[in-house]
Scaffold this motif. Sequence first.
Motif, PDB file in Angstrom:
ATOM      1  N   GLU A  21       0.715  -1.211   0.157  1.00 28.65           N
ATOM      2  CA  GLU A  21      -0.174   0.127  -0.123  1.00 28.65           C
ATOM      3  C   GLU A  21       0.870   1.262   0.041  1.00 28.65           C
ATOM      4  O   GLU A  21       2.044   1.196   0.237  1.00 28.65           O
ATOM      5  CB  GLU A  21      -0.791  -0.061   1.107  1.00 28.65           C
ATOM      6  CG  GLU A  21      -1.980  -1.049   1.069  1.00 28.65           C
ATOM      7  CD  GLU A  21      -2.620  -1.120  -0.127  1.00 28.65           C
ATOM      8  OE1 GLU A  21      -3.336  -0.087  -0.531  1.00 28.65           O
ATOM      9  OE2 GLU A  21      -2.934  -2.061  -0.861  1.00 28.65           O
ATOM     10  N   SER A  22       0.026   2.208  -0.223  1.00 32.41           N
ATOM     11  CA  SER A  22       0.954   3.549  -0.484  1.00 32.41           C
ATOM     12  C   SER A  22       1.693   3.898   0.736  1.00 32.41           C
ATOM     13  O   SER A  22       1.054   3.818   2.043  1.00 32.41           O
ATOM     14  CB  SER A  22       0.043   4.723  -0.591  1.00 32.41           C
ATOM     15  OG  SER A  22      -0.762   4.470  -2.052  1.00 32.41           O
ATOM     16  N   PHE A  23       2.642   4.753   0.859  1.00 29.33           N
ATOM     17  CA  PHE A  23       3.472   5.022   1.931  1.00 29.33           C
ATOM     18  C   PHE A  23       4.037   3.853   3.060  1.00 29.33           C
ATOM     19  O   PHE A  23       4.563   4.433   3.965  1.00 29.33           O
ATOM     20  CB  PHE A  23       2.783   6.181   2.590  1.00 29.33           C
ATOM     21  CG  PHE A  23       2.169   7.332   1.818  1.00 29.33           C
ATOM     22  CD1 PHE A  23       3.011   8.065   1.019  1.00 29.33           C
ATOM     23  CD2 PHE A  23       0.764   7.166   1.688  1.00 29.33           C
ATOM     24  CE1 PHE A  23       2.366   8.802   0.276  1.00 29.33           C
ATOM     25  CE2 PHE A  23       0.096   8.083   1.053  1.00 29.33           C
ATOM     26  CZ  PHE A  23       0.896   9.057   0.231  1.00 29.33           C
ATOM     27  N   ALA A  24       3.861   2.701   2.539  1.00 30.43           N
ATOM     28  CA  ALA A  24       3.886   1.506   3.553  1.00 30.43           C
ATOM     29  C   ALA A  24       5.566   1.479   4.026  1.00 30.43           C
ATOM     30  O   ALA A  24       5.680   1.219   5.245  1.00 30.43           O
ATOM     31  CB  ALA A  24       3.655   0.260   2.682  1.00 30.43           C
ATOM     32  N   ASN A  45       1.169   3.872  -4.965  1.00 31.16           N
ATOM     33  CA  ASN A  45       2.164   5.227  -4.865  1.00 31.16           C
ATOM     34  C   ASN A  45       2.998   5.556  -3.719  1.00 31.16           C
ATOM     35  O   ASN A  45       2.308   5.329  -2.343  1.00 31.16           O
ATOM     36  CB  ASN A  45       1.050   6.392  -4.814  1.00 31.16           C
ATOM     37  CG  ASN A  45       0.242   6.191  -6.328  1.00 31.16           C
ATOM     38  OD1 ASN A  45       0.603   5.634  -7.100  1.00 31.16           O
ATOM     39  ND2 ASN A  45      -0.801   7.033  -6.242  1.00 31.16           N
ATOM     40  N   GLU A  46       4.115   5.849  -3.904  1.00 33.86           N
ATOM     41  CA  GLU A  46       5.144   6.188  -2.786  1.00 33.86           C
ATOM     42  C   GLU A  46       5.535   5.163  -1.764  1.00 33.86           C
ATOM     43  O   GLU A  46       5.987   5.347  -0.642  1.00 33.86           O
ATOM     44  CB  GLU A  46       4.788   7.604  -2.033  1.00 33.86           C
ATOM     45  CG  GLU A  46       4.553   8.696  -3.240  1.00 33.86           C
ATOM     46  CD  GLU A  46       4.382   9.804  -2.427  1.00 33.86           C
ATOM     47  OE1 GLU A  46       4.867  10.041  -1.330  1.00 33.86           O
ATOM     48  OE2 GLU A  46       3.670  10.812  -3.048  1.00 33.86           O
ATOM     49  N   ALA A  47       5.219   3.920  -2.307  1.00 35.80           N
ATOM     50  CA  ALA A  47       5.661   2.640  -1.331  1.00 35.80           C
ATOM     51  C   ALA A  47       6.752   2.766  -0.714  1.00 35.80           C
ATOM     52  O   ALA A  47       6.954   2.532   0.498  1.00 35.80           O
ATOM     53  CB  ALA A  47       5.070   1.469  -1.920  1.00 35.80           C
ATOM     54  N   PHE A  48       7.719   2.961  -1.556  1.00 38.87           N
ATOM     55  CA  PHE A  48       9.274   3.047  -1.041  1.00 38.87           C
ATOM     56  C   PHE A  48      10.064   4.307  -1.613  1.00 38.87           C
ATOM     57  O   PHE A  48      11.186   4.465  -1.601  1.00 38.87           O
ATOM     58  CB  PHE A  48      10.045   1.883  -1.653  1.00 38.87           C
ATOM     59  CG  PHE A  48       9.402   0.615  -1.493  1.00 38.87           C
ATOM     60  CD1 PHE A  48       9.808  -0.261  -0.374  1.00 38.87           C
ATOM     61  CD2 PHE A  48       8.362  -0.016  -2.073  1.00 38.87           C
ATOM     62  CE1 PHE A  48       9.673  -1.402   0.060  1.00 38.87           C
ATOM     63  CE2 PHE A  48       7.991  -1.410  -1.761  1.00 38.87           C
ATOM     64  CZ  PHE A  48       8.536  -2.113  -0.682  1.00 38.87           C
ATOM     65  N   TYR A  49       9.126   5.237  -1.586  1.00 38.64           N
ATOM     66  CA  TYR A  49       9.691   6.673  -1.983  1.00 38.64           C
ATOM     67  C   TYR A  49      10.678   6.899  -0.612  1.00 38.64           C
ATOM     68  O   TYR A  49      10.399   6.737   0.468  1.00 38.64           O
ATOM     69  CB  TYR A  49       8.615   7.752  -1.680  1.00 38.64           C
ATOM     70  CG  TYR A  49       8.968   8.992  -1.864  1.00 38.64           C
ATOM     71  CD1 TYR A  49       8.706   9.697  -3.245  1.00 38.64           C
ATOM     72  CD2 TYR A  49       9.672   9.954  -1.100  1.00 38.64           C
ATOM     73  CE1 TYR A  49       8.958  11.043  -3.308  1.00 38.64           C
ATOM     74  CE2 TYR A  49       9.986  11.073  -1.220  1.00 38.64           C
ATOM     75  CZ  TYR A  49       9.817  11.727  -2.348  1.00 38.64           C
ATOM     76  OH  TYR A  49       9.984  12.789  -2.649  1.00 38.64           O
ATOM     77  N   GLY A  50      11.907   7.734  -1.206  1.00 37.37           N
ATOM     78  CA  GLY A  50      12.717   8.185  -0.240  1.00 37.37           C
ATOM     79  C   GLY A  50      13.738   7.052   0.539  1.00 37.37           C
ATOM     80  O   GLY A  50      14.484   7.345   1.636  1.00 37.37           O
ATOM     81  N   SER A  62       4.767 -12.265 -10.459  1.00 40.39           N
ATOM     82  CA  SER A  62       3.423 -11.825 -10.523  1.00 40.39           C
ATOM     83  C   SER A  62       3.162 -10.013 -10.549  1.00 40.39           C
ATOM     84  O   SER A  62       2.076  -9.723 -10.775  1.00 40.39           O
ATOM     85  CB  SER A  62       2.843 -12.234  -9.185  1.00 40.39           C
ATOM     86  OG  SER A  62       3.323 -11.614  -8.184  1.00 40.39           O
ATOM     87  N   ILE A  63       4.292  -9.406 -10.355  1.00 39.55           N
ATOM     88  CA  ILE A  63       3.803  -7.977 -10.461  1.00 39.55           C
ATOM     89  C   ILE A  63       3.335  -7.521 -11.546  1.00 39.55           C
ATOM     90  O   ILE A  63       3.907  -7.573 -12.537  1.00 39.55           O
ATOM     91  CB  ILE A  63       5.222  -7.363  -9.917  1.00 39.55           C
ATOM     92  CG1 ILE A  63       4.938  -5.827  -9.554  1.00 39.55           C
ATOM     93  CG2 ILE A  63       6.425  -7.364 -10.938  1.00 39.55           C
ATOM     94  CD1 ILE A  63       4.607  -5.709  -8.077  1.00 39.55           C
ATOM     95  N   GLU A  64       2.271  -6.500 -11.703  1.00 40.02           N
ATOM     96  CA  GLU A  64       1.697  -5.983 -12.462  1.00 40.02           C
ATOM     97  C   GLU A  64       1.728  -4.570 -12.635  1.00 40.02           C
ATOM     98  O   GLU A  64       2.003  -3.944 -13.860  1.00 40.02           O
ATOM     99  CB  GLU A  64       0.386  -6.405 -12.711  1.00 40.02           C
ATOM    100  CG  GLU A  64      -0.067  -8.066 -12.887  1.00 40.02           C
ATOM    101  CD  GLU A  64      -1.439  -8.162 -12.641  1.00 40.02           C
ATOM    102  OE1 GLU A  64      -2.402  -7.616 -12.611  1.00 40.02           O
ATOM    103  OE2 GLU A  64      -1.881  -9.550 -12.322  1.00 40.02           O
ATOM    104  N   SER A  65       1.969  -3.886 -11.713  1.00 43.44           N
ATOM    105  CA  SER A  65       1.936  -2.529 -11.919  1.00 43.44           C
ATOM    106  C   SER A  65       2.793  -1.786 -10.847  1.00 43.44           C
ATOM    107  O   SER A  65       2.798  -2.549  -9.611  1.00 43.44           O
ATOM    108  CB  SER A  65       0.688  -1.821 -11.621  1.00 43.44           C
ATOM    109  OG  SER A  65      -0.104  -2.104 -10.425  1.00 43.44           O
ATOM    110  N   ILE A  66       3.349  -0.807 -10.914  1.00 43.59           N
ATOM    111  CA  ILE A  66       4.259   0.096 -10.016  1.00 43.59           C
ATOM    112  C   ILE A  66       3.757   1.409 -10.043  1.00 43.59           C
ATOM    113  O   ILE A  66       3.602   2.046 -11.036  1.00 43.59           O
ATOM    114  CB  ILE A  66       5.729   0.121 -10.226  1.00 43.59           C
ATOM    115  CG1 ILE A  66       6.441  -1.571  -9.992  1.00 43.59           C
ATOM    116  CG2 ILE A  66       6.521   0.901  -9.399  1.00 43.59           C
ATOM    117  CD1 ILE A  66       7.692  -1.663 -10.652  1.00 43.59           C
ATOM    118  N   GLY A  67       3.210   1.937  -8.768  1.00 39.26           N
ATOM    119  CA  GLY A  67       2.622   3.116  -8.796  1.00 39.26           C
ATOM    120  C   GLY A  67       3.377   4.370  -8.798  1.00 39.26           C
ATOM    121  O   GLY A  67       4.626   4.150  -8.954  1.00 39.26           O
TER     122      GLY A  67
END
Length: 131
Positions: A21-24, A45-50, A62-67
């Motif tokens: 999930e976002s910001f996780a 979105n921004e799951a691993f930002y920074g 299995s990965i289909e999308s990266i936000g």
Amino acid sequence: AFLNCTELNEIHFLSDIESIESFAFKNCTSLQVVKFLSSVNHIQNEAFYGCSKLKEIFFASSIESIGDRAFEECKSLKKVEFPSSLRSLGYDAFYGVPNEVVFDNPSNIEYIGPAAFWTKYNNIEFPASSR
């Protein structure tokens, strides 16, 4: 979940997780390795930002999308290999990663958002067979 955690070094996603999930894991500044070994289909979105020390990402098949902005400002990345299941990359997905990062196997990606790979000198090669 782990937003701004500074003690986390490595993550292995083993099973029963469909989405990050976002910001996780945003701003987990000690995180160096992420392995998706399970059925993760979406990174929001921004799951691993920074995650400034993140060097390696291993995606499950299995990965289909990266936000949007999912790996923005991951300034220590060295190599990212995309599985053939990946179809979509959000805007700024890998914005600000080092110039030396090698992005392998982008052949089945159908959508790449604006500035998804933006860094001053990034060179990304798409095979002739890509859509």
